[in-house]
Design an enzyme around this catalytic site. Structure first.
Site, PDB file in Angstrom:
ATOM      1  N   CYS A 104     -31.286  15.174  22.795  1.00 12.64           N
ATOM      2  CA  CYS A 104     -32.037  16.098  22.338  1.00 12.64           C
ATOM      3  C   CYS A 104     -32.494  15.695  21.573  1.00 12.64           C
ATOM      4  O   CYS A 104     -31.650  15.536  20.723  1.00 12.64           O
ATOM      5  CB  CYS A 104     -30.481  17.272  22.433  1.00 12.64           C
ATOM      6  N   CYS A 113     -32.022  18.906  19.011  1.00  9.07           N
ATOM      7  CA  CYS A 113     -30.525  18.859  18.110  1.00  9.07           C
ATOM      8  C   CYS A 113     -30.247  17.720  16.827  1.00  9.07           C
ATOM      9  O   CYS A 113     -29.592  17.708  15.895  1.00  9.07           O
ATOM     10  CB  CYS A 113     -29.883  18.182  19.291  1.00  9.07           C
ATOM     11  N   ASP A 114     -31.265  16.744  17.293  1.00 16.49           N
ATOM     12  CA  ASP A 114     -30.878  15.154  16.089  1.00 16.49           C
ATOM     13  C   ASP A 114     -32.435  15.890  15.633  1.00 16.49           C
ATOM     14  O   ASP A 114     -32.263  13.944  14.967  1.00 16.49           O
ATOM     15  CB  ASP A 114     -30.303  14.704  17.128  1.00 16.49           C
TER      16      ASP A 114
END
Ligand code: NDP
Length: 309
Positions: free
Chosen positions: A136, A139-140
């Protein structure tokens, strides 16, 4: 274990689940929806959504899902935090265990559990999960600002993730196993126009390299047999998804890949009273708008089913 009876239980909180909750609420079915491990579903891991009708300026995945949830709640849906951990669909009411601690007896069930990112299956990938390996980017990606990363895959997701990461990172490699992208022309062009993305064509990832700090490189095998090593700080998977249908197997029929089989245009599964919506039953389109539409169909199907009893 405590027990509760409901008319319509919805498992999963992506666009399919929330849309089903909106329609079921308006049909006075008092739906109860359990959000699952990732409230809001996969869209909460994307950035800007430009193609959901009604948002001419675009909208973030998180905001779109939050709005859908608010709309469902305002119309009377009971949206709850919790994960369905077991089911028994032998007879109605269906028995669904939540968090191994509570049992819901449901007259009708909508499965909208979505799909989950696939991994390559390398030992080193498993070893460095959370230490440089992610599925992701949104997300990261933040953790890799100014660094060098790789994205594996050649579809729309890979292109979007590579473009997103290119805005944060110094350099992005895109690892594509063929000599063409599967992605749409628009996504592909965005990649080609981004100067700090380098596409490594005809390459497969052999191994991720690293130490106790996490990933620091990758070894690729080019179609020609050449071994290519590159230094990277992060490795992002974008090679597709698998449907989250394990919970309702073996009762509910799926295809070979695990996608729930529904009856023609309806959301009916092979178990009367169990309906499926969204990515868990859609191997073809996998778009938020399609998931939402199938959630609508599932709620209408539940309404008709309950009336027919
Ligand atoms: P796709 O299945 O479309 O693409 C997967 C990509 O990963 C392909 O390029 C595939 O290669 C590659 N791949 C698969 N397995 C491996 C492997 N083991 N090693 C290396 N590469 C591998 O998945 P996406 O998640 O990209 O997209 C899913 C659906 O969602 C699509 O319909 C897509 O159009 C849609 N989507 C739309 C968006 C938008 O419109 N904004 C955004 C994101 C997704 P190969 O091509 O060789 O099979």
């Amino acid at each position: 274990m405590s027990t509760e009876s409901v008319k319509c239980l919805i498992i999963g909180s992506g666009p399919a689940g929330y849309t089903a909750a909106i329609y079921a609420s308006r049909a006075n079915l008092s739906p109860v929806l359990y959000e699952g491990l990732q409230p809001g579903g996969q869209l909460t891991t994307t950035t800007e959504i430009e193609n959901f009708p009604g948002f001419p300026e675009g909208i973030t995945g998180n905001e779109l899902m939050d709005r859908m949830k608010q709309q469902a709640v305002r119309l009377g849906a009971d949206v709850r935090w919790g994960v369905a951990t077991a089911v028994n669909l032998d007879q109605r009411p269906f028995r669904v265990t939540i968090d191994d601690s509570k049992e819901i007896l449901a007259d009708a069930l909508i499965i909208s559990t979505g799909a989950t990112a696939k991994y390559l299956g390398l030992e080193s990938e498993e070893k460095y999960k959370g230490q440089g390996v992610s599925a992701c980017a949104t997300c990261d990606g933040f953790f890799y600002r100014g660094k060098t990363v790789a994205v594996v895959g050649g579809g729309d997701t890979a292109c979007e993730e590579a473009t997103y990461l290119a805005g944060l990172c110094e350099k992005v490699y895109m690892i594509v196993r063929r000599d063409v992208l599967r992605a749409s022309k628009a996504s592909a062009e965005r990649v080609f126009e981004t100067p700090n993305i380098e596409v490594l064509w005809n390459c497969n990832t052999q191994e991720l390299l690293g130490d106790e700090m996490g990933v620091n490189g990758m070894r690729l095998l080019h179609k020609s047999g050449e071994i290519i090593e590159k230094k990277i700080d992060g490795f992002f998977l974008a090679i597709g998804h698998h449907p989250n249908s394990e919970l309702v197997q073996p009762w509910v029929k799926t295809n070979e890949e695990g996608y729930i089989i529904t009856d023609g245009v309806s959301s009916a599964t092979n178990v009367p009273g169990v309906f499926a919506a969204g990515d868990v039953q859609d191997p073809h389109y996998r778009q938020a708008i399609n998931a939402a539409a199938s959630g609508c169909r599932a709620a209408l199907d539940v309404e008709r089913f309950l009336k027919s009893l």
